[in-house]
Design an enzyme around this catalytic site. Sequence first.
Site, PDB file in Angstrom:
ATOM      1  N   ASP A  16       4.502 -23.672  -7.931  1.00 23.42           N
ATOM      2  CA  ASP A  16       4.077 -24.335  -6.707  1.00 23.42           C
ATOM      3  C   ASP A  16       3.320 -25.572  -6.326  1.00 23.42           C
ATOM      4  O   ASP A  16       2.777 -26.690  -7.383  1.00 23.42           O
ATOM      5  CB  ASP A  16       1.894 -23.832  -7.371  1.00 23.42           C
ATOM      6  CG  ASP A  16       1.125 -23.937  -5.064  1.00 23.42           C
ATOM      7  OD1 ASP A  16       1.981 -24.589  -4.486  1.00 23.42           O
ATOM      8  OD2 ASP A  16       0.071 -22.786  -5.220  1.00 23.42           O
ATOM      9  N   ASP A  40       4.292 -25.158   3.871  1.00 22.08           N
ATOM     10  CA  ASP A  40       3.504 -26.197   4.678  1.00 22.08           C
ATOM     11  C   ASP A  40       2.155 -25.812   4.894  1.00 22.08           C
ATOM     12  O   ASP A  40       1.231 -25.844   4.646  1.00 22.08           O
ATOM     13  CB  ASP A  40       4.157 -25.829   5.782  1.00 22.08           C
ATOM     14  CG  ASP A  40       3.514 -27.374   6.811  1.00 22.08           C
ATOM     15  OD1 ASP A  40       3.616 -28.361   6.158  1.00 22.08           O
ATOM     16  OD2 ASP A  40       3.749 -27.170   7.861  1.00 22.08           O
ATOM     17  N   GLY A 128      13.387 -21.554   3.971  1.00 22.16           N
ATOM     18  CA  GLY A 128      12.340 -20.571   3.712  1.00 22.16           C
ATOM     19  C   GLY A 128      13.290 -19.984   5.519  1.00 22.16           C
ATOM     20  O   GLY A 128      14.425 -19.721   5.756  1.00 22.16           O
TER      21      GLY A 128
HETATM   22  N1  AR6 Z   1       5.256 -24.875  -3.559  1.00 23.00           N
HETATM   23  C1  AR6 Z   1       6.910 -24.427  -3.223  1.00 23.00           C
HETATM   24  N2  AR6 Z   1       7.418 -24.398  -2.637  1.00 23.00           N
HETATM   25  C2  AR6 Z   1       7.339 -23.063  -2.232  1.00 23.00           C
HETATM   26  C3  AR6 Z   1       5.917 -23.059  -1.686  1.00 23.00           C
HETATM   27  C4  AR6 Z   1       5.367 -23.707  -2.571  1.00 23.00           C
HETATM   28  N3  AR6 Z   1       3.396 -23.269  -2.640  1.00 23.00           N
HETATM   29  N4  AR6 Z   1       5.478 -21.544  -0.867  1.00 23.00           N
HETATM   30  C5  AR6 Z   1       6.883 -21.632  -0.140  1.00 23.00           C
HETATM   31  N5  AR6 Z   1       8.045 -22.688  -1.071  1.00 23.00           N
HETATM   32  P1  AR6 Z   1       9.298 -22.626   3.663  1.00 23.00           P
HETATM   33  P2  AR6 Z   1      11.415 -23.788   5.477  1.00 23.00           P
HETATM   34  C6  AR6 Z   1       9.208 -21.944  -0.627  1.00 23.00           C
HETATM   35  O1  AR6 Z   1       9.827 -21.310   4.811  1.00 23.00           O
HETATM   36  O2  AR6 Z   1      12.318 -23.068   5.461  1.00 23.00           O
HETATM   37  C7  AR6 Z   1       6.539 -23.186   7.968  1.00 23.00           C
HETATM   38  O3  AR6 Z   1       6.147 -23.060   8.681  1.00 23.00           O
HETATM   39  C8  AR6 Z   1       9.605 -21.247  -0.171  1.00 23.00           C
HETATM   40  O4  AR6 Z   1       9.890 -20.261  -1.084  1.00 23.00           O
HETATM   41  O5  AR6 Z   1       8.314 -23.340   3.660  1.00 23.00           O
HETATM   42  O6  AR6 Z   1      11.488 -25.592   5.542  1.00 23.00           O
HETATM   43  C9  AR6 Z   1       6.665 -24.871   8.711  1.00 23.00           C
HETATM   44  O7  AR6 Z   1       6.007 -25.109   8.991  1.00 23.00           O
HETATM   45  C10 AR6 Z   1      11.230 -21.746   0.201  1.00 23.00           C
HETATM   46  O8  AR6 Z   1      12.463 -21.776  -0.863  1.00 23.00           O
HETATM   47  O9  AR6 Z   1       9.740 -23.898   4.832  1.00 23.00           O
HETATM   48  C11 AR6 Z   1       8.246 -24.984   9.393  1.00 23.00           C
HETATM   49  O10 AR6 Z   1       7.234 -24.353  10.148  1.00 23.00           O
HETATM   50  C12 AR6 Z   1      11.083 -23.373   0.408  1.00 23.00           C
HETATM   51  O11 AR6 Z   1       9.979 -23.425  -0.198  1.00 23.00           O
HETATM   52  C13 AR6 Z   1       8.166 -23.942   8.739  1.00 23.00           C
HETATM   53  O12 AR6 Z   1       8.584 -23.380   7.687  1.00 23.00           O
HETATM   54  C14 AR6 Z   1      10.901 -23.352   1.568  1.00 23.00           C
HETATM   55  O13 AR6 Z   1      10.699 -22.338   3.011  1.00 23.00           O
HETATM   56  C15 AR6 Z   1       9.768 -24.709   7.460  1.00 23.00           C
HETATM   57  O14 AR6 Z   1      10.581 -23.295   6.366  1.00 23.00           O
END
Ligand code: AR6
Length: 179
Positions: A16, A40, A128
């Site tokens: 995390d 985020d 994600g």
């Molecule tokens: N630590 C590290 N990685 C994480 C964590 C964490 N605590 N939580 C999730 N991930 P995403 P995106 C991973 O969806 O695709 C938001 O609403 C997750 O498993 O967070 O760039 C923003 O505000 C995945 O591998 O980001 C934007 O609106 C990675 O982080 C939108 O989502 C990215 O997933 C951005 O979407």
Amino acid sequence: MEKRLADGSIELIQADITGLQVDAIVTAANSGLRGGGGVDGAVHRAAGPRLLEACRSIGGCQTGSAVATDAFNLGQNGVKYVLHAVGPVWRGGTQSEPNLLRNAYATSLKIAREKKCSSIAFPSISTGVYGFPIDKAAPLALLTCKEFLESEPGDLLRIVFALFDQATLETFESALNNL
Ligand code: AR6
């Protein structure tokens, strides 16, 4: 897993991102900097409500770019900055998504250097909710970091990828092996 390069290192861990002690934590933000789910959401929860206020006063950030704010409560871990990087939504790969993803990483690295950070942690941006295929995103992310370390001379920069799930970690590991 770790790869050492001339001007720093790239490390891959399953973690995390909000628990890391680094100078800058990167979050995968949206262009309105409105907060959200995924990484985020976790970063905003850990930093506290002042992070959203700081984002509001900035207003927004273009896709493929990044902006810095204070780290607020994450400062308790020694974090100095949160970098809000906006990756692209995947639309099939024909809308400059690869370049935009690379620019989101590259801008974050540039800001970290400007702010004299010696360590920075990235999540896997765009893979994600934004749907960027991980097998394409991982090599682009790592290549951008490698090129930055090789082409922008400066103090040593430790780059950590905090990858949330095993599958993402494994994809990054194989991309780092092939880098
Ligand atoms: N630590 C590290 N990685 C994480 C964590 C964490 N605590 N939580 C999730 N991930 P995403 P995106 C991973 O969806 O695709 C938001 O609403 C997750 O498993 O967070 O760039 C923003 O505000 C995945 O591998 O980001 C934007 O609106 C990675 O982080 C939108 O989502 C990215 O997933 C951005 O979407």
